[in-house]
Structures are given as structure tokens and as C-alpha cells.
Design a protein around this motif. Sequence first.
Motif, PDB file in Angstrom:
ATOM      1  N   TYR A  30      26.646 -41.080 -35.719  1.00 45.48           N
ATOM      2  CA  TYR A  30      27.158 -41.449 -34.389  1.00 45.48           C
ATOM      3  C   TYR A  30      27.264 -40.213 -33.496  1.00 45.48           C
ATOM      4  CZ  TYR A  30      30.650 -42.413 -30.822  1.00 45.48           C
ATOM      5  OH  TYR A  30      31.318 -42.490 -29.636  1.00 45.48           O
ATOM      6  N   LEU A  31      27.853 -39.134 -34.017  1.00 48.81           N
ATOM      7  CA  LEU A  31      28.008 -37.917 -33.219  1.00 48.81           C
ATOM      8  C   LEU A  31      26.661 -37.309 -32.835  1.00 48.81           C
ATOM      9  CD1 LEU A  31      30.965 -36.107 -35.008  1.00 48.81           C
ATOM     10  CD2 LEU A  31      30.993 -37.252 -32.811  1.00 48.81           C
ATOM     11  N   ASN A  33      23.651 -38.873 -32.622  1.00 49.74           N
ATOM     12  CA  ASN A  33      22.920 -39.730 -31.679  1.00 49.74           C
ATOM     13  C   ASN A  33      23.554 -39.717 -30.297  1.00 49.74           C
ATOM     14  OD1 ASN A  33      20.954 -40.480 -33.502  1.00 49.74           O
ATOM     15  ND2 ASN A  33      22.047 -42.306 -34.167  1.00 49.74           N
ATOM     16  N   LYS A  34      24.859 -39.465 -30.219  1.00 48.79           N
ATOM     17  CA  LYS A  34      25.548 -39.425 -28.930  1.00 48.79           C
ATOM     18  C   LYS A  34      25.047 -38.265 -28.070  1.00 48.79           C
ATOM     19  CE  LYS A  34      29.997 -38.314 -28.373  1.00 48.79           C
ATOM     20  NZ  LYS A  34      31.456 -38.355 -28.439  1.00 48.79           N
ATOM     21  N   LYS A  35      24.601 -37.189 -28.715  1.00 48.86           N
ATOM     22  CA  LYS A  35      24.143 -35.994 -27.998  1.00 48.86           C
ATOM     23  C   LYS A  35      22.671 -36.070 -27.584  1.00 48.86           C
ATOM     24  CE  LYS A  35      27.873 -33.400 -28.630  1.00 48.86           C
ATOM     25  NZ  LYS A  35      28.591 -32.676 -27.648  1.00 48.86           N
TER      26      LYS A  35
END
Length: 160
Positions: A30-31, A33-35
Motif C-alpha cells: 500500500y505504501l 503503490n501510494k508513491k
Amino acid sequence: MILKFVEVICKSLGRTRRLAASTKPRFAIYLINKKLDTGVPLALHIEAVKEGEEPVSFGPNVDLMDYRDGWKLETVIEVEFAGVLKEKRVQPTKVKTPKFYSKLEEKHHALELERSQCEARHKEKQEAAIKQLRKSMMFKANPGPSFYSEGPPRKVELKQ
């Protein structure tokens, strides 16, 4: 105090991300892909890889850990089975066409119309309730005593 962390190589970004050693792979993905920017393939899962060894995949609920001894943690953006490249699970975002915007505008207009009709019905009900209340509060006049309608008494002239 020594901070324990693991380093995950993100293939999409070409950079390494540091995460706490007990981080769950689901949260790490999640972290990462968020970037990512749009158009860049998303990470699907994390694997521990070593030259000449079979990769070790992490499930979504186990803790990430560093195996050292030449093992590296990497994100997987494509899944290969028996040398056959599978399709990416990431679907490209649809381009919003003028047709999409016209439908969106129609929906917005319909909602506005429904809202105004609802407000009109509410206002009518409120006015009817006020009118009914005013009717129920009407006072019926009772006839007053007769001395109110006769007028003042006559003055009697006194003779001296």
C-alpha cells in the motif's frame, strides 16, 4: 537503541524503501503503490530473491524480515508462471470522454431537480400545518354584558 528495518527494492520506482522489520507486506505494498505516478505499474506482492535460489513470496499477513546472506526483498509487478508472462492485474484508468461528462451533468441536473421538488413539497406541508394551526387557534367571541353596549348613563340635572 538500534532501529530494525528491512529494505524493499521497488522495481516500479527503481528505488529502495525502508520499512520497519515487523511491517505486514499488505501495508508495505500500500505504501509503495501510494508513491507511484499514474501509468507506472503497481506492485502486486513482495518476494525475497537470491541469485540461483527459488524466490520466497510473503503472504499478506506475515511480518517482513530480512534473510541477509545475499537475499533481497523486491516488489513483483508481473507474475510469471512456467516462462509465460501473465497479464498485469492493474487495469489502466479509463479516459473520461465528453459522453461521460454529459451523463454526469445529466445526473447532477436530475438530482438538483429532485432536491428542488422535495423542498417545494416540504414547504407546502409546512404552510398547510401553519394554516391548520391558525384555524385551530381562532377564538369564538362570547357576547359581552348588556351594559357595555348601552353606552354611558345619563347625567341627571340637579335643580338647586
